[in-house]
Design an enzyme around this catalytic site. Structure first.
Site, PDB file in Angstrom:
ATOM      1  N   LYS A  44      37.393  35.418  28.871  1.00 54.49           N
ATOM      2  CA  LYS A  44      37.940  36.518  28.102  1.00 54.49           C
ATOM      3  C   LYS A  44      36.964  37.678  27.912  1.00 54.49           C
ATOM      4  O   LYS A  44      37.366  38.744  27.459  1.00 54.49           O
ATOM      5  CB  LYS A  44      38.490  36.029  26.762  1.00 54.49           C
ATOM      6  CG  LYS A  44      39.477  34.888  26.866  1.00 54.49           C
ATOM      7  CD  LYS A  44      40.582  35.091  27.893  1.00 54.49           C
ATOM      8  CE  LYS A  44      41.700  35.975  27.462  1.00 54.49           C
ATOM      9  NZ  LYS A  44      42.719  35.308  26.689  1.00 54.49           N
ATOM     10  N   SER A 286      40.468  23.435  28.289  1.00 54.86           N
ATOM     11  CA  SER A 286      41.368  24.035  29.291  1.00 54.86           C
ATOM     12  C   SER A 286      40.771  23.921  30.691  1.00 54.86           C
ATOM     13  O   SER A 286      41.505  23.861  31.685  1.00 54.86           O
ATOM     14  CB  SER A 286      41.703  25.489  28.947  1.00 54.86           C
ATOM     15  OG  SER A 286      40.585  26.332  29.125  1.00 54.86           O
TER      16      SER A 286
HETATM   17  N1  PMP Z   1      41.404  28.811  28.583  1.00 58.08           N
HETATM   18  C1  PMP Z   1      40.845  29.290  27.459  1.00 58.08           C
HETATM   19  C2  PMP Z   1      39.889  28.413  26.702  1.00 58.08           C
HETATM   20  C3  PMP Z   1      41.186  30.578  27.003  1.00 58.08           C
HETATM   21  O1  PMP Z   1      40.649  31.040  25.866  1.00 58.08           O
HETATM   22  C4  PMP Z   1      42.115  31.347  27.755  1.00 58.08           C
HETATM   23  C5  PMP Z   1      42.534  32.680  27.250  1.00 58.08           C
HETATM   24  N2  PMP Z   1      43.314  32.617  26.073  1.00 58.08           N
HETATM   25  C6  PMP Z   1      42.665  30.825  28.916  1.00 58.08           C
HETATM   26  C7  PMP Z   1      42.270  29.551  29.301  1.00 58.08           C
HETATM   27  C8  PMP Z   1      43.707  31.550  29.745  1.00 58.08           C
HETATM   28  O2  PMP Z   1      43.344  32.809  30.269  1.00 58.08           O
HETATM   29  P1  PMP Z   1      44.394  33.996  30.380  1.00 58.08           P
HETATM   30  O3  PMP Z   1      44.544  34.611  29.012  1.00 58.08           O
HETATM   31  O4  PMP Z   1      43.794  34.963  31.355  1.00 58.08           O
HETATM   32  O5  PMP Z   1      45.699  33.468  30.832  1.00 58.08           O
END
Ligand code: PMP
Length: 347
Positions: A44, A286
């Site tokens: 991010k 994630s």
């Molecule tokens: N994993 C984590 C830990 C995140 O903070 C985010 C962003 N919210 C994402 C994945 C996904 O990224 P994006 O917002 O580009 O879809």
């Protein structure tokens, strides 16, 4: 070239692609793009810089104006860094359910964090940010709808991936979505420049909003009008809020070829722990979830396939979460025995 930067912001991006060795089945080449290498430890940071510089260029953000955003943490942490460096006050709204580390990091970087009640989920914190922005004339970053989010990924993440795989066919690119900025921004470049690459979109089993196929109701500005019926709370922080963000919806509508894969929470946590203990790659939940999705893809991939998965953030953001549940601060029995096995420094 001397590796000296004028300020911290030019260290954003250019994250490494690293081969996964022990955790990958032998018939494929599995790689990970480790976004934890960004200065504040997550993907991010890219969005934060992209959105702020876009607003500066268009004049919607005035010098010294307060920036506000609803965020599950990483966007707020990235924005806090960018705003600190550029001199904008920052206010973040965040559901109380996200990890304590996130709040503390943002406050440490000088931001204010306004918590919202957990039962009101992601849409609660979005509503609060909108209200505060309107009432005070602040700049709302709108990460879930802002094209500058996806554009940043088209301009940085995607070319980095293409450069890393120059001369090698990239067969699969695997990502989850939080806003869908990564998904929209990268997948449209891959479709044009690497059309053989199959895009795999992963989401939590407990919140399979895309797989279930129920349309997201939206306001005129693209923001969600209500919670999506397929959502239930899941442990993959940063993935899948309680609505399908506009950027994610755009990406899914623009290309029929995307494959949706769902990942169970415990599997995500297990994969993150395995990445740490078997590959020395220290990343968040994630990231484990995205690896789990890549391993599902690998099962049916042909011999020699090249698979790249995105690892969005650092594991340090999860010390107070289930990811670290099995890690005790005190010595285990085995550690106590080790301590007792030589004469010095015993309790
Ligand atoms: N994993 C984590 C830990 C995140 O903070 C985010 C962003 N919210 C994402 C994945 C996904 O990224 P994006 O917002 O580009 O879809």
């Amino acid at each position: 070239m001397a590796n000296i930067h004028d300020n911290i912001l030019s260290t954003i991006g250019n994250t490494p692609v690293v081969k996964i060795n022990k955790l990958a089945p032998e018939h494929v080449n599995l790689y990970a793009k480790i976004e934890a290498f960004n200065p504040m430890g997550s993907v991010k940071d890219r969005l934060a810089l992209g959105v702020i510089e876009d607003a500066e260029k268009s004049g919607t953000l005035k010098p010294g104006q307060t920036v506000i955003e609803a965020t599950s943490g990483n966007t707020g942490i990235g924005l806090a860094m960018v705003c600190a460096q550029k001199g904008y006050p920052l206010v973040v709204t965040m559901a109380e359910s996200f990890s304590i580390e996130r709040r503390k990091l943002m406050r440490f970087l000088g931001a204010k964090v306004v918590l919202t009640p957990a039962p009101l989920k992601g849409s609660g914190m979005v509503q609060k940010a909108k209200e505060l922005a309107e009432q005070n004339g602040w700049f709302l970053a709108r990460q879930f709808e802002n094209e500058a989010n996806a554009n940043m990924h088209s301009n940085t993440t995607a070319p980095e991936i293409l450069a890393a795989f120059e001369g090698k066919q990239l067969d699969y690119w695997v990502t989850g979505y939080g806003t869908g900025g990564t998904l929209k921004g990268v997948s449209r470049v891959l479709r044009e420049k690497s059309p053989q690459t199959k895009v795999i979109v992963a989401e939590p089993e407990l919140a399979s909003l895309l797989r279930d196929g129920i349309e997201q109701k939206r306001n005129d500005d693209g923001s969600p009008a209500e919670s999506h019926p397929s959502f239930s709370p899941h442990p993959v922080q940063g993935w899948t809020p309680d609505f399908i963000p506009k950027l994610t919806g755009d990406a899914m509508a623009s290309d029929e070829d995307k494959t949706i894969v769902t990942v169970a929470g415990p599997k995500a946590i297990e994969c993150s722990q395995n990445l740490a203990q078997q590959e020395g790659i220290f990343v968040g939940i994630s990231a484990g979830a995205t690896l789990a999705a890549a391993l599902q893809v690998a099962k049916s991939a042909v011999q020699g396939s090249n698979i790249l998965c995105m690892l969005p953030d650092t594991g340090e953001r999860y010390l107070s979460t289930p990811l670290f549940e099995h890690i005790q601060p005190d010595m285990s029995e085995e550690e106590q025995q080790l301590s007792a096995s030589t004469p010095s420094c015993q309790f």
